[in-house]
Design a protein around this motif. Structure first.
Motif, PDB file in Angstrom:
ATOM      1  N   SER A 154       2.657   1.870  10.322  1.00 38.11           N
ATOM      2  CA  SER A 154       1.370   1.275   9.955  1.00 38.11           C
ATOM      3  C   SER A 154       0.279   2.324   9.962  1.00 38.11           C
ATOM      4  O   SER A 154      -0.535   2.404   9.044  1.00 38.11           O
ATOM      5  CB  SER A 154       0.990   0.167  10.944  1.00 38.11           C
ATOM      6  OG  SER A 154       2.005  -0.766  11.000  1.00 38.11           O
ATOM      7  N   CYS A 161      -1.874   3.512   6.932  1.00 37.90           N
ATOM      8  CA  CYS A 161      -3.335   3.420   6.969  1.00 37.90           C
ATOM      9  C   CYS A 161      -3.954   4.709   6.465  1.00 37.90           C
ATOM     10  O   CYS A 161      -4.933   4.680   5.708  1.00 37.90           O
ATOM     11  CB  CYS A 161      -3.835   3.185   8.395  1.00 37.90           C
ATOM     12  SG  CYS A 161      -3.542   1.533   8.987  1.00 37.90           S
ATOM     13  N   ILE A 195      -4.003   4.784   2.716  1.00 40.19           N
ATOM     14  CA  ILE A 195      -4.938   3.855   2.088  1.00 40.19           C
ATOM     15  C   ILE A 195      -6.372   4.285   2.377  1.00 40.19           C
ATOM     16  O   ILE A 195      -7.255   4.125   1.559  1.00 40.19           O
ATOM     17  CB  ILE A 195      -4.689   2.428   2.603  1.00 40.19           C
ATOM     18  CG1 ILE A 195      -3.273   2.019   2.246  1.00 40.19           C
ATOM     19  CG2 ILE A 195      -5.654   1.448   1.991  1.00 40.19           C
ATOM     20  CD1 ILE A 195      -2.820   0.792   2.981  1.00 40.19           C
ATOM     21  N   GLY A 196      -6.580   4.863   3.553  1.00 36.49           N
ATOM     22  CA  GLY A 196      -7.925   5.292   3.938  1.00 36.49           C
ATOM     23  C   GLY A 196      -8.510   6.270   2.953  1.00 36.49           C
ATOM     24  O   GLY A 196      -9.713   6.288   2.713  1.00 36.49           O
ATOM     25  N   ALA A 213      -8.243   6.135  -0.116  1.00 36.36           N
ATOM     26  CA  ALA A 213      -8.683   5.437  -1.325  1.00 36.36           C
ATOM     27  C   ALA A 213     -10.059   4.806  -1.179  1.00 36.36           C
ATOM     28  O   ALA A 213     -10.734   4.536  -2.142  1.00 36.36           O
ATOM     29  CB  ALA A 213      -7.675   4.364  -1.697  1.00 36.36           C
ATOM     30  N   GLY A 245     -13.289   3.073   1.875  1.00 38.92           N
ATOM     31  CA  GLY A 245     -13.588   2.319   3.070  1.00 38.92           C
ATOM     32  C   GLY A 245     -13.592   0.839   2.789  1.00 38.92           C
ATOM     33  O   GLY A 245     -13.270   0.402   1.681  1.00 38.92           O
TER      34      GLY A 245
END
Lengths: 593, 276
Positions: free
Chosen positions: B16, B20, B23-24, B26, B28
């Motif tokens: 996870s 994260c 994705i971070g 990409a 906030g």
């Protein structure tokens, strides 16, 4: 002839109501929850879809805002505070776990994603709350009395309240001007004002309004609407989100609006038919499927699901160990506390409106809602078949109290007694006017006198009329028909005697029956005396405890009552009960089922 | 809980956190703004100064409603510089921003324009408003029909005048907004139809010669324009919602347009009911 494209308020309302009608119906045919139909419908008519509702439209979003407040009011008013009181230790233990673990997991995910502190904390809080979507199915399986179910339901009061407190803090810190200390002070003052309004002023004002204005059904409903709007306004004056005020107003009116009462039925009806669906359609307006199916959005949703379901499962497992629940009971707890719907959606929309969340986050939360509801359904189905319903249904004494009378004169104190019994359980009181089959049916004047007594006591609902062999027959039959937990017969002493003398056989219902003398004095000006004779039972002691405050209670065996004294006694037969009722000026004699 | 369960839990948590991180990058929670020029928010607008909306010069803007929004966006996105580029309106609405990140130019959202550019969430309602000489009254639509009108060519206001008022005499169609206002001021026409926020700006700078007498019912709204499909739409949307909920947009409207906003709509100008 000049035709033009449809526009304006009638057209906007038409397309919204068409979605309310068709959205859930179409989805349910495909075995998809109706809520999805409303969301997709909102998308279809919104700026990302057909554009029938323009980006600058304010009608639908403002109606949706009212629906959002309504949703949170219903969430507060429907909660079972009795279960929290009865199971406070286990509910508090589990409530802390099922709030703290998803909260920590959600906040951790937010911070790991590089979000700002307020956004990460808000994500944590919205995962920490839950909605009791699975409760009706579990209750219908006869498991409402299971300690694990009661614990989960009681804990919901804590989790939702805590989640909304966090929301208020986050929104206040983002929107408020001034130093952190000034913002904290303003929020603290706001909560003090809100609690004072909701816990002190609102119940009294609402109770007064129900008594003085409440003869009309629509007036009671408008009082409830006004109550949550005033609380939302008080909250917003102090910079706290209006949904927090609406939820607290629901908690404040919780006891005045019993879940099985007529007013709750109306609140549910209008909420389910219009307000809440319109809110869901307004959420659909900001939906963008092209965003929802993007890899980043789905990855976000995956993380939310992991944090939420993982946190809730861990909390349920730990609660099982700490509180001694078996595995299927842990499954029930998980099923009850996993669904993310009302509070989650409300907090997400607020996060979106104040600019903390982008539409990607909103879309990811919608995927989480769907996944959590599906997971809950599977868990409920698995666990329900593995937990045996408790032998005792566990319905409390005051859940549904039927008051029967043949003569409404002086029935006020008896209704007062019924309300005192029902109130701690959030129960309802039903009035029945009994006519004898050998006499003409009760006339209009008699019915009006009972209606007047009913409304001036603040009872929600209209009295019904039955015709039977006698007052006691009518009362016991009405109690059985409405699944009463207690039947109170006003002026039942003489009828008991008469019936026993007439045919020697008296009907007996499933619920205990209390015979009350016709001259029962007002409860607030009376002392209670518990007859500790040979037939005394725990149930009659409970009846006395609820009726009269502690300092005015005493006990001794037998003997007549004084003018300001009400004797609470038990009897094993109708004749004993009839005799005891006639002997004392004010007597409540209980015959247990 | 057995050892295997714990191992799966630890593995899941590790995955996870790893996920994260990906994705971070990409964006906030509110989206991350990516400017064309590092550390600079570049904004296209039609002209500076524009009464009420942009004051000063393109090189040195000093105030105005839209300037205030641009400055607030730059601050929210952590961009130190604000660059203003003048671009003709007809080029902006076809998606040519002159190399700027976005356009803040009193642009009304229409479905046709949305096919070529992406719009943010609206920041101000912009219904058509009636600009007249001070003291003139337009009590109802019947009165409005009898007036001599002016309107800017190529705008949504031309159609609005035809659909909502339908004047008895053909209107004077001017090439620019400035000319429309001048024709009212010099008495060549009785009234002009102009976007409400803009009309309020002209009335404010006229030293009391001009007034906004009414607005027409409309869902027209102003929004920020960005290149079609721009990833900056999300962060700009989030920022506008934040500015709105914090009362900053209302404060800008009060300061630069003399207008009290409620739900993004100007409240103090009465609505002329047209029956449509």
């Amino acid at each position: 002839m000049t035709l033009k494209a449809p526009e304006g308020a009638p057209w906007e309302f038409l397309v919204v109501f068409a979605i309310l009608l068709l959205g859930p119906a179409v989805m349910q045919r495909a075995r998809i929850p109706g809520i999805i139909g409303l969301l997709i419908g909102g998308f279809a008519i919104g700026p990302h879809g057909l554009g029938w509702i323009a980006p600058g439209n304010t009608t639908v979003p403002e109606l949706g805002q009212l629906g959002l407040l309504y949703l949170m009011f219903v969430a507060g008013v429907e909660l079972d505070l009795r279960l929290l009181r009865l199971h406070r230790r286990s509910a508090a233990t589990f409530g802390v776990l099922t709030f703290a673990l998803p909260m920590a997991a959600g906040t951790g995910v937010g911070l790991a994603l590089g979000w700002t502190g307020p956004a990460a904390i808000l994500l944590g809080s919205l995962l920490a709350s839950h909605t009791l979507i699975a409760y009706p199915a579990i209750r219908n399986a006869g498991l409402a009395g299971d300690p694990s179910v009661a614990t989960a339901v009681g804990a919901t009061v804590l989790t939702d309240t805590l989640a909304l407190v966090v929301l208020a803090g986050v929104a206040g810190s983002v929107q408020g001007g001034g130093s952190p200390a000034e913002i904290a002070l303003q929020i603290a003052l706001g909560f003090a004002a809100l609690l004072a309004w909701c816990l002190v002023v609102l119940p009294r004002v609402a109770s007064f309004a129900f008594r003085s204005l409440g003869s009309e059904r629509h007036v009671r409903y408008v009082v409830a609407l006004t109550a949550f709007l005033t609380a939302a306004t008080v909250a917003e004056v102090f910079g706290i989100e209006g949904i927090v005020g609406a939820f607290f107003a629901g908690l404040a009116l919780n006891r005045l609006v019993p879940n099985e009462g007529a007013l709750m039925d109306r609140i549910d009806f209008f909420g389910g038919a219009i307000f809440i669906p319109v809110f869901l359609v307004s959420v659909g307006l900001i939906l963008d499927p092209s965003v929802m199916v993007q890899g980043d959005t789905l990855a976000l949703a995956g993380l939310f699901i992991l944090a939420c379901l993982g946190g809730k499962a861990l909390a349920a497992g730990l609660a099982g160990r700490l509180l001694g629940f078996r595995r299927p009971q842990v499954g029930l707890i998980f099923a009850l506390t996993t669904p993310q719907a009302a509070a989650t959606l409300a907090a997400t929309v607020v996060g979106f409106q104040i600019g903390l969340f982008s539409s990607s986050v909103v879309n990811a939360v919608l995927v989480l809602i769907l996944a959590s509801v599906l997971a809950s359904g599977l868990a409920a189905s698995w666990a329900s078949s593995r937990v045996s319903p408790p032998e005792h249904s566990g319905r409390p004494l005051g859940a549904r109290v039927v008051v029967a009378t043949a003569r409404p004169d002086g029935v006020g104190p008896t209704i007062e007694l019924a309300l005192a019994v029902a109130r701690p359980d959030g129960g309802i009181v039903q009035l029945v006017l009994v006519g004898s089959e050998t006499d003409p049916p009760p006339g209009r004047a008699l019915r009006q006198r009972l209606e007047q007594a009913t409304h001036s006591a603040g009872v929600d609902g209209e009295p019904s009329v039955v015709v039977d062999r006698s007052l006691i027959h009518g009362a016991v039959h009405a109690g059985a028909a409405s699944d009463a937990t207690l039947v109170i017969i006003h002026g039942g002493g003489q009828s008991a005697e008469a019936i026993e003398m007439a045919d020697g056989s008296i009907t007996r219902g499933a619920a205990p029956v209390a015979l009350v003398s016709e001259s029962l004095p007002a409860l607030r000006s009376s002392r209670a005396r518990l007859d500790t004779g040979p037939a005394a039972s725990a149930l009659v002691a409970e009846l006395a405890r609820r009726a009269i405050s502690r300092e005015d209670r005493g006990s001794r065996p037998g003997g007549p009552s004084t003018d300001d004294e009400i004797v609470f006694a038990s009897a094993r037969s109708w004749s004993d009960a009839g005799m005891a009722t006639r002997q004392a000026n004010g007597a409540v004699v209980l015959i247990e089922a | 809980m057995g050892g295997k369960t714990w191992r799966i839990g630890v593995l899941t948590a590790a995955l996870s956190v790893g996920g994260c991180a990906g994705i971070g990058e990409a964006g906030g929670a509110a989206g991350t703004f990516a400017p064309v020029t590092t550390e600079t928010l570049s904004v296209a607008t039609v002209r500076v100064p524009e009464p009420g909306f942009w004051h000063g010069t393109p090189e040195r803007p000093t105030g105005g409603f839209e300037y205030g929004i641009a400055a607030a966006l730059a601050e929210r996105f952590g961009l130190g510089d604000l660059e203003v580029i003048e671009v003709p309106f007809d080029r902006i609405v076809t998606g040519d921003f002159g190399g700027a990140d976005l356009a803040l130019a009193d642009i009304t959202v229409t479905p046709e324009r949305a096919e070529r550019i992406s719009f943010s969430t609206p920041y101000l309602a912009a219904p058509p408003a009636i600009l007249v000489r001070a003291g003139a009254e337009v009590a109802d639509v019947a009165t409005a029909k009898d007036l001599k009108w002016a309107v800017e060519r190529g705008t949504t206001l031309e159609a609005a005048l035809r659909d909502l008022v339908d004047p008895g005499e053909p209107p004077l169609v001017a090439a620019t907004e400035t000319e429309v206002v001048e024709r009212v001021d010099d008495g060549h026409v009785d009234a002009a139809l102009i976007d409400l926020p803009v009309a309020l700006g002209y009335a404010r700078q006229s030293d009391g010669r001009l007034a906004v007498t009414a607005q027409l019912p409309s869902d027209a709204v102003l929004a920020i324009a960005m290149p079609r499909g721009s990833a900056n739409v999300e962060p700009v949307d989030s920022a506008l919602r934040a500015l709105s909920s914090q009362g900053e947009i209302a404060a800008l409207a009060r300061r630069w347009l003399d207008s009290d906003l409620e739900g993004g709509r100007v409240q103090q100008v009465r609505v002329l009911r047209t029956g449509s």
